[in-house]
Design a protein around this motif. Structure first.
Motif, PDB file in Angstrom:
ATOM      1  N   THR A  36       2.992   7.124 -10.130  1.00 16.95           N
ATOM      2  CA  THR A  36       3.438   6.672 -11.448  1.00 16.95           C
ATOM      3  C   THR A  36       2.470   5.696 -12.085  1.00 16.95           C
ATOM      4  N   ASN A  37       1.448   5.252 -11.335  1.00 15.26           N
ATOM      5  CA  ASN A  37       0.436   4.363 -11.899  1.00 15.26           C
ATOM      6  C   ASN A  37      -0.716   5.126 -12.539  1.00 15.26           C
ATOM      7  N   VAL A  38      -0.737   6.430 -12.373  1.00 14.60           N
ATOM      8  CA  VAL A  38      -1.801   7.244 -12.952  1.00 14.60           C
ATOM      9  C   VAL A  38      -1.465   7.537 -14.407  1.00 14.60           C
ATOM     10  N   ASP A  39      -2.385   7.203 -15.307  1.00 14.02           N
ATOM     11  CA  ASP A  39      -2.200   7.475 -16.733  1.00 14.02           C
ATOM     12  C   ASP A  39      -2.530   8.946 -16.989  1.00 14.02           C
ATOM     13  N   VAL A  40      -1.503   9.760 -17.137  1.00 12.45           N
ATOM     14  CA  VAL A  40      -1.720  11.201 -17.291  1.00 12.45           C
ATOM     15  C   VAL A  40      -2.085  11.589 -18.728  1.00 12.45           C
ATOM     16  N   ASN A  58      14.135  13.017  -5.046  1.00 16.31           N
ATOM     17  CA  ASN A  58      13.920  12.416  -6.364  1.00 16.31           C
ATOM     18  C   ASN A  58      12.463  12.037  -6.606  1.00 16.31           C
ATOM     19  N   ASP A  59      11.730  11.652  -5.549  1.00 16.07           N
ATOM     20  CA  ASP A  59      10.307  11.333  -5.707  1.00 16.07           C
ATOM     21  C   ASP A  59       9.493  12.582  -6.020  1.00 16.07           C
ATOM     22  N   THR A  60       9.840  13.681  -5.367  1.00 18.95           N
ATOM     23  CA  THR A  60       9.149  14.945  -5.628  1.00 18.95           C
ATOM     24  C   THR A  60       9.424  15.415  -7.049  1.00 18.95           C
ATOM     25  N   ILE A  61      10.659  15.314  -7.472  1.00 21.39           N
ATOM     26  CA  ILE A  61      11.026  15.674  -8.856  1.00 21.39           C
ATOM     27  C   ILE A  61      10.240  14.806  -9.843  1.00 21.39           C
ATOM     28  N   ARG A  62      10.209  13.508  -9.570  1.00 22.04           N
ATOM     29  CA  ARG A  62       9.501  12.566 -10.455  1.00 22.04           C
ATOM     30  C   ARG A  62       8.015  12.902 -10.552  1.00 22.04           C
ATOM     31  N   ALA A  63       7.397  13.275  -9.429  1.00 18.85           N
ATOM     32  CA  ALA A  63       5.970  13.637  -9.434  1.00 18.85           C
ATOM     33  C   ALA A  63       5.732  14.863 -10.313  1.00 18.85           C
TER      34      ALA A  63
END
Length: 131
Positions: A36-40, A58-63
């Motif tokens: 989540t720190n990567v500016d996409v 939930n982490d996989t979904i968020r990624a």
């Protein structure tokens, strides 16, 4: 490891033959930090996405949701540790919630889940953005 490389090459050849293989680029960028720190906003046309992160659903979904706007029109997504509980479910839910169209799925598992072993399965999904 040798057998894994052969399987990956065979998969890539098959995807190319089926017209599902994105154009490879000569530049590979590794982001070794919290996802989540990567500016996409500056990342465009990811055609190969490899996720080796948290196994929580939930982490996989968020990624997937975080990176889906930066994916190429057609992209290969590879998820490590597919033997672990929740990984495949999180991937499928994330792809659905990100409104990606799965074109091809390949689940490569070993016979048992082993937290002390380096090989715990892969889940490979070729997706297409619906925009």
């Amino acid at each position: 490891l040798f057998h894994f490389k052969i399987l990956m090459l065979l998969l890539l050849f098959r995807l190319r033959r089926e017209g599902l293989l994105p154009t490879f680029v000569s530049l590979i960028t590794v982001h070794d930090q919290d996802m989540t720190n990567v500016d996409v906003s500056e990342i465009k046309d990811i055609d190969l996405f490899f996720y080796d992160g948290s196994h929580e659903i939930n982490d996989t979904i968020r990624a997937i949701k975080h990176y889906s706007p930066s994916l190429a029109k057609t992209a290969i997504m590879i998820f490590d540790d597919a033997n672990w509980k929740g990984v495949v479910q999180g991937v499928d839910m994330g792809i659905s919630l990100a409104k990606l169209n799965p074109l091809y799925k390949k689940l490569m598992l070993n016979s048992t889940e082993n937290k002390n072993q380096w090989w715990n399965g892969l889940y490979i999904v070729v997706v297409q953005r619906n925009d």
